[in-house]
Enzyme design. Sequence first.
Site, PDB file in Angstrom:
ATOM      1  N   LYS A  25       0.839  -1.440   0.024  1.00 31.62           N
ATOM      2  CA  LYS A  25      -0.025  -0.006  -0.095  1.00 31.62           C
ATOM      3  C   LYS A  25       1.018   1.300   0.032  1.00 31.62           C
ATOM      4  O   LYS A  25       0.520   2.330  -0.545  1.00 31.62           O
ATOM      5  CB  LYS A  25      -0.979  -0.105   1.307  1.00 31.62           C
ATOM      6  CG  LYS A  25      -2.058  -0.891   1.147  1.00 31.62           C
ATOM      7  CD  LYS A  25      -3.383   0.034   1.746  1.00 31.62           C
ATOM      8  CE  LYS A  25      -4.732  -0.717   1.742  1.00 31.62           C
ATOM      9  NZ  LYS A  25      -4.912  -1.244   0.337  1.00 31.62           N
ATOM     10  N   ARG A  26       1.871   1.159   0.749  1.00 32.15           N
ATOM     11  CA  ARG A  26       2.696   2.591   1.140  1.00 32.15           C
ATOM     12  C   ARG A  26       3.301   2.923  -0.240  1.00 32.15           C
ATOM     13  O   ARG A  26       3.683   3.763  -0.412  1.00 32.15           O
ATOM     14  CB  ARG A  26       3.738   2.150   2.001  1.00 32.15           C
ATOM     15  CG  ARG A  26       3.223   2.463   3.311  1.00 32.15           C
ATOM     16  CD  ARG A  26       4.355   2.314   4.461  1.00 32.15           C
ATOM     17  NE  ARG A  26       4.594   1.108   4.521  1.00 32.15           N
ATOM     18  CZ  ARG A  26       6.086   0.866   4.198  1.00 32.15           C
ATOM     19  NH1 ARG A  26       6.960   1.628   4.231  1.00 32.15           N
ATOM     20  NH2 ARG A  26       6.454  -0.578   4.399  1.00 32.15           N
TER      21      ARG A  26
END
Length: 532
Positions: A305-306
């Site tokens: 996600k990051r």
Amino acid sequence: MYFSDFSSEGAMNQERMTKISHFVNEDAIFPISTERSTINIMSNSKVRVRFAPSPTGFLHIGGLRTALYNHLFAQHKKGDFVLRIEDTDRVRTVEGGIENICQSLKETGVIPNEGIWIDEKGEIVERGTHGPYLQSKRQKRHHEYADELIRMGKAYPCFCTEERLQELRKKQQLEKQPTGYDGTCRNLEADEAKKRISNGVPHVIRLRFPEQGSVIIHDVIRGKVAFDWKEIDDQVIIKSDGMPTYHLAATCDDHDMEISHVLRGEEWLSSTPKHIFIYEAFNWELPIFVHLPLILNPDKSKLSKRQGDVGVNDYIEKGYLPEAIINFVALLGWNPKGDQEIYSHEELAELFDPAKINKAGGVFDTSKLNWMNNHYLRALSEDDYFKKVLPSFEGIDDDLAFLKRSALLVRDRLETTVEIKEVTAFLFRAGFDFQEIPLAWKDQDADSVKERLEAVREVLTNMEESNVLNIQIVENELKNLIEKNGWGNGDTLWPLRVALSGMKKSPGPFELVATYGKERALQRIDSAIKSL
Ligand code: GLU
């Protein structure tokens, strides 16, 4: 620390960058191998590709790569690149999703020549002769196709209730069987089905897949991929609320829009047999399939996600230039020449070859993206560079000429435009703490520091402002001073550099003098002398 390696040459050592290795799949001859002639595939037609996102979120890096590869391929083949929005899943559709997808594509220069687009006023428009391009507007057509599939015996109405399907699923899980529809309604008498439909019994429409045998996908990257029909359960193509599902809608739209090549993420590979079934039921020509490998984190896990899950607009806001984003994303799983890392969009289009996309996933390496962004920042003209970074000086109220010199001072090391305020902050600080960062070079005493700084002050005082702004002239003058007095570089230039930067590591003293200009440089030197 930003300046920690200020003395080393170049922005980033090429060798430190991850190299993406080549993988050429021999099985995937492109275009069309003779092996494929056994199946009915698109030949001799114009290349038409599509990017078909669902507006269930903002455009992320993975989506941008799919769009870009379609764009590059269309450019390479002088074909058409269509943007179709697959908005049939109303529940998951997010507000502003379509606008974000179009805007992100626009800002990175991945511009379709057909389909949905966003105009100057920010309104969503359609262009092209194969519309509508908003999938929800094509429902009538999807229903016609579904009816035709039923007539041909390739699809059937299914009246199984949600409860029954849930129970079935539970039972299959308990028995450690693969979950999926068990075909209860497959052989329902036609009259019985009609009666139930006219009585208003809720139902879906399912495809009637073969019970045995297999289907072979000829994928440009993976080669031949076989799926056994017995492992694929009868898919729903029309839901009980009458909405067509992805499998029906995407396949029929691809056919109606004369899509010749389907380039999409690998996660859709297992859907392709279902699509091939529909193509074959109608005896339509198959497009050529290119399933793009995953994008991975440096530790080879699926992109987190990051990183890649961050919206393309976030990268733009973080200060990455569109050229850098495109160059970086294009090489996530493909590299036309091995060693070369920097390519313009035009070069990428010229070289693009889907058969050379790596089978293994492309690794998302942020340090490589930063290196590329630095490259593109350095390649800009001074004026264009300043225009890009100026908004990030927000809140600093100073004269533009000084801001520009400050921006240029740090350009060689700058990775994203938004860093500019932080890395130039020392230039705008009111004063420095020379207790913390001493002015003295090694064990130099205070008198000696004072003597050097006073002499420098005198030299600068006697110089014209225009000469103080010239790094080379400043260097010549100060080196003369050092030589004339028989001083060392260290015991003169170290105190001067610390006086001007307040830091142990910083840009060099001559660049700093020329950035500040006469008045500001003299003020800094005066306060350093006062602190002694
Ligand atoms: N709507 C699908 C998606 O969101 C499209 C998949 C495809 O390209 O067929 O990615």
